[in-house]
Write an enzyme that holds these catalytic residues in place. Structure first.
Site, PDB file in Angstrom:
ATOM      1  N   ASN A 222      -5.150   2.088  -1.838  1.00  8.88           N
ATOM      2  CA  ASN A 222      -5.347   0.869  -2.282  1.00  8.88           C
ATOM      3  C   ASN A 222      -6.006   0.492  -2.807  1.00  8.88           C
ATOM      4  O   ASN A 222      -6.320  -0.723  -3.327  1.00  8.88           O
ATOM      5  CB  ASN A 222      -6.204   0.366  -0.794  1.00  8.88           C
ATOM      6  CG  ASN A 222      -7.483   0.696  -0.431  1.00  8.88           C
ATOM      7  OD1 ASN A 222      -7.701   2.254  -1.421  1.00  8.88           O
ATOM      8  ND2 ASN A 222      -8.680   0.005   0.126  1.00  8.88           N
TER       9      ASN A 222
ATOM     10  N   GLY B 137       0.981   0.565  12.404  1.00  7.33           N
ATOM     11  CA  GLY B 137       1.264   0.488  11.313  1.00  7.33           C
ATOM     12  C   GLY B 137       0.405   0.689   9.771  1.00  7.33           C
ATOM     13  O   GLY B 137      -0.781   1.767   9.866  1.00  7.33           O
ATOM     14  N   GLY B 138       0.521   0.352   8.604  1.00  6.60           N
ATOM     15  CA  GLY B 138       0.179   0.571   7.462  1.00  6.60           C
ATOM     16  C   GLY B 138      -1.967   0.805   8.185  1.00  6.60           C
ATOM     17  O   GLY B 138      -2.122   1.487   7.234  1.00  6.60           O
TER      18      GLY B 138
ATOM     19  N   LYS C 177       0.680  -1.499   0.104  1.00  2.72           N
ATOM     20  CA  LYS C 177       0.615   0.249  -0.058  1.00  2.72           C
ATOM     21  C   LYS C 177       1.043   1.148  -0.192  1.00  2.72           C
ATOM     22  O   LYS C 177       0.820   2.316  -0.699  1.00  2.72           O
ATOM     23  CB  LYS C 177      -0.734  -0.131   1.325  1.00  2.72           C
ATOM     24  CG  LYS C 177      -2.073  -1.130   0.607  1.00  2.72           C
ATOM     25  CD  LYS C 177      -3.200  -0.508   2.225  1.00  2.72           C
ATOM     26  CE  LYS C 177      -3.712  -2.012   2.487  1.00  2.72           C
ATOM     27  NZ  LYS C 177      -5.653  -2.266   2.966  1.00  2.72           N
TER      28      LYS C 177
ATOM     29  N   GLY D  57     -13.603  -7.483   9.398  1.00  2.84           N
ATOM     30  CA  GLY D  57     -13.166  -6.633   8.516  1.00  2.84           C
ATOM     31  C   GLY D  57     -14.684  -6.874   7.405  1.00  2.84           C
ATOM     32  O   GLY D  57     -13.822  -6.611   6.496  1.00  2.84           O
TER      33      GLY D  57
ATOM     34  N   ASP E 143     -10.220   2.599   2.871  1.00  9.61           N
ATOM     35  CA  ASP E 143     -10.148   1.952   4.036  1.00  9.61           C
ATOM     36  C   ASP E 143     -11.197   2.374   5.363  1.00  9.61           C
ATOM     37  O   ASP E 143     -11.336   2.005   6.204  1.00  9.61           O
ATOM     38  CB  ASP E 143      -8.506   1.264   4.254  1.00  9.61           C
ATOM     39  CG  ASP E 143      -8.004   0.812   3.697  1.00  9.61           C
ATOM     40  OD1 ASP E 143      -8.346  -0.162   2.901  1.00  9.61           O
ATOM     41  OD2 ASP E 143      -7.028   0.354   3.427  1.00  9.61           O
TER      42      ASP E 143
HETATM   43  P1  ATR Z   1      -0.594  -3.236   8.250  1.00 11.72           P
HETATM   44  O1  ATR Z   1      -0.955  -2.779   6.931  1.00 11.72           O
HETATM   45  O2  ATR Z   1      -0.660  -4.975   8.543  1.00 11.72           O
HETATM   46  O3  ATR Z   1      -0.730  -2.232   9.706  1.00 11.72           O
HETATM   47  P2  ATR Z   1       2.338  -3.282   9.569  1.00 11.72           P
HETATM   48  O4  ATR Z   1       2.264  -2.399   9.612  1.00 11.72           O
HETATM   49  O5  ATR Z   1       3.569  -4.477   9.388  1.00 11.72           O
HETATM   50  O6  ATR Z   1       0.501  -4.069   8.432  1.00 11.72           O
HETATM   51  O7  ATR Z   1       2.353  -2.983  10.670  1.00 11.72           O
HETATM   52  C1  ATR Z   1       1.845  -4.533  11.762  1.00 11.72           C
HETATM   53  C2  ATR Z   1       1.573  -3.663  12.768  1.00 11.72           C
HETATM   54  O8  ATR Z   1       1.422  -5.028  13.763  1.00 11.72           O
HETATM   55  C3  ATR Z   1       2.292  -2.814  13.680  1.00 11.72           C
HETATM   56  O9  ATR Z   1       1.832  -1.927  14.789  1.00 11.72           O
HETATM   57  C4  ATR Z   1       2.901  -4.096  14.921  1.00 11.72           C
HETATM   58  O10 ATR Z   1       3.971  -3.073  15.366  1.00 11.72           O
HETATM   59  P3  ATR Z   1       4.849  -2.654  15.724  1.00 11.72           P
HETATM   60  O11 ATR Z   1       4.891  -1.066  15.450  1.00 11.72           O
HETATM   61  O12 ATR Z   1       5.287  -3.059  17.644  1.00 11.72           O
HETATM   62  O13 ATR Z   1       5.959  -4.084  14.936  1.00 11.72           O
HETATM   63  C5  ATR Z   1       1.462  -4.685  14.892  1.00 11.72           C
HETATM   64  N1  ATR Z   1       1.991  -6.260  15.773  1.00 11.72           N
HETATM   65  C6  ATR Z   1       1.967  -7.305  14.897  1.00 11.72           C
HETATM   66  N2  ATR Z   1       2.542  -7.434  15.536  1.00 11.72           N
HETATM   67  C7  ATR Z   1       2.469  -8.167  16.359  1.00 11.72           C
HETATM   68  C8  ATR Z   1       1.949  -8.744  17.632  1.00 11.72           C
HETATM   69  N3  ATR Z   1       2.136 -10.175  17.670  1.00 11.72           N
HETATM   70  N4  ATR Z   1       2.192  -7.595  18.828  1.00 11.72           N
HETATM   71  C9  ATR Z   1       1.729  -6.867  18.843  1.00 11.72           C
HETATM   72  N5  ATR Z   1       1.549  -6.091  17.838  1.00 11.72           N
HETATM   73  C10 ATR Z   1       2.281  -6.516  16.890  1.00 11.72           C
END
Ligand code: ATR
Length: 275
Positions: free
Chosen positions: A88, A131-132, A67, A242, A104
């Site tokens: 997206n 995150g994203g 994205k 979702g 989104d």
């Molecule tokens: P997306 O596009 O799905 O948001 P992303 O940009 O990789 O994917 O972001 C993933 C998010 O999930 C982040 O906020 C990540 O936290 P970190 O910034 O600390 O990595 C969070 N995340 C992923 N696995 C996690 C877990 N086991 N517990 C808590 N937060 C998690």
């Protein structure tokens, strides 16, 4: 004339529901189109998308992990895409340039408000993740009238960066993940982490749930099961995945490309029966 070409780009993409959803929408209007799921690794994303449009592609949906790259490659950006910093939806403009959009946030709010009858005004909202996905929906929760938005992320820097990007310090604050047990309770809790997709369990305290709280997971199916199980055990009024958001975001993309917004409910019900 061959049917107009559309596609969703992701990695992985094999389980994408987007082709089914867009074909179902197209049937409502008697539109013939081809909609493919294209699996492309990050290194090849930009070149593959450019080739798709150069070969006559009209529009593309973009999902994980592309994205941000979709936003970067576009020539024009909608307000929603600019605020999210990600896209997206990509559309071919008449002059051959590409426009980026992000549906989104609108999709989530429409699903919550219209399908689940949740009025977001006045809600104290907790956003898990930065995150994203979180960037795509955070500002839209505020636009929909959330009274406050508390962002909690495992890595605090990302939560601070999201709060700074939104720039509404009176309504937006960040808290530490380790403090979840002591940050009070919320009316709406949105899980925007990718923990479920990655097969990890979130350890969340029941104290986060306010009286008659609503819990919403941006993912669906097995990825949302852990969070929704916690929400139900904690006594949430609504615990929604979702799937509805996916259908609504797809309908917004369809409307951008075809100038008509489809009826999402029969498509949502069909997917829900199959889930
Ligand atoms: P997306 O596009 O799905 O948001 P992303 O940009 O990789 O994917 O972001 C993933 C998010 O999930 C982040 O906020 C990540 O936290 P970190 O910034 O600390 O990595 C969070 N995340 C992923 N696995 C996690 C877990 N086991 N517990 C808590 N937060 C998690």
């Amino acid at each position: 004339m061959p049917p107009a070409q559309f596609a969703v780009f992701g990695h992985p993409i094999s389980h994408s529901l987007s082709p089914t959803i867009h074909q179902a929408f197209a049937q409502q209007f008697g539109i013939a189109l081809e909609y493919r799921a294209i699996d492309v690794p990050p290194a090849d994303f930009t070149a593959t998308v450019r080739r798709f449009f150069a070969d006559g592609g009209r529009g593309a949906n973009v999902t994980l992990p592309h994205k941000a790259a979709a936003f970067a490659l576009a020539d024009q950006h909608s307000v929603a895409a600019t605020r999210a910093g990600t896209a997206n939806v990509l559309s071919a403009l008449d002059d051959g340039r590409l426009a980026a959009h992000n549906t989104d946030g609108d999709g989530m709010v429409r699903d919550l408000a219209e399908r689940h009858r949740v009025d977001l005004r006045g809600h104290d909202t907790l956003l898990l993740g930065a995150g994203g996905a979180a960037h795509g929906v955070a500002w839209r929760l505020l636009d929909a009238g959330a009274q406050s938005l508390t962002i909690v992320n495992r890595s605090p820097e990302a939560a601070d960066a999201l709060a700074d990007a939104i720039g509404e310090p009176a309504r937006v604050r960040t808290r530490y993940w380790d403090d979840l047990a002591s940050i009070g309770s919320y009316d709406l809790i949105v899980n925007a982490t990718s923990a479920g997709v990655l097969g990890a369990a979130l350890q969340l305290p029941f104290s986060l749930l306010g009286n008659r709280a609503v819990c919403y997971d941006l993912s669906y199916g097995q990825a949302a099961a852990g969070f929704l199980g916690w929400a139900k055990a904690a006594g949430a009024r609504h615990a929604c995945d979702g799937l509805g958001m996916l259908v609504e975001t797809a309908a917004d993309a369809f409307a951008l490309w075809h100038g008509q917004r489809p009826d999402t409910e029969p498509v949502y019900q069909q997917l829900r029966r199959q889930a």
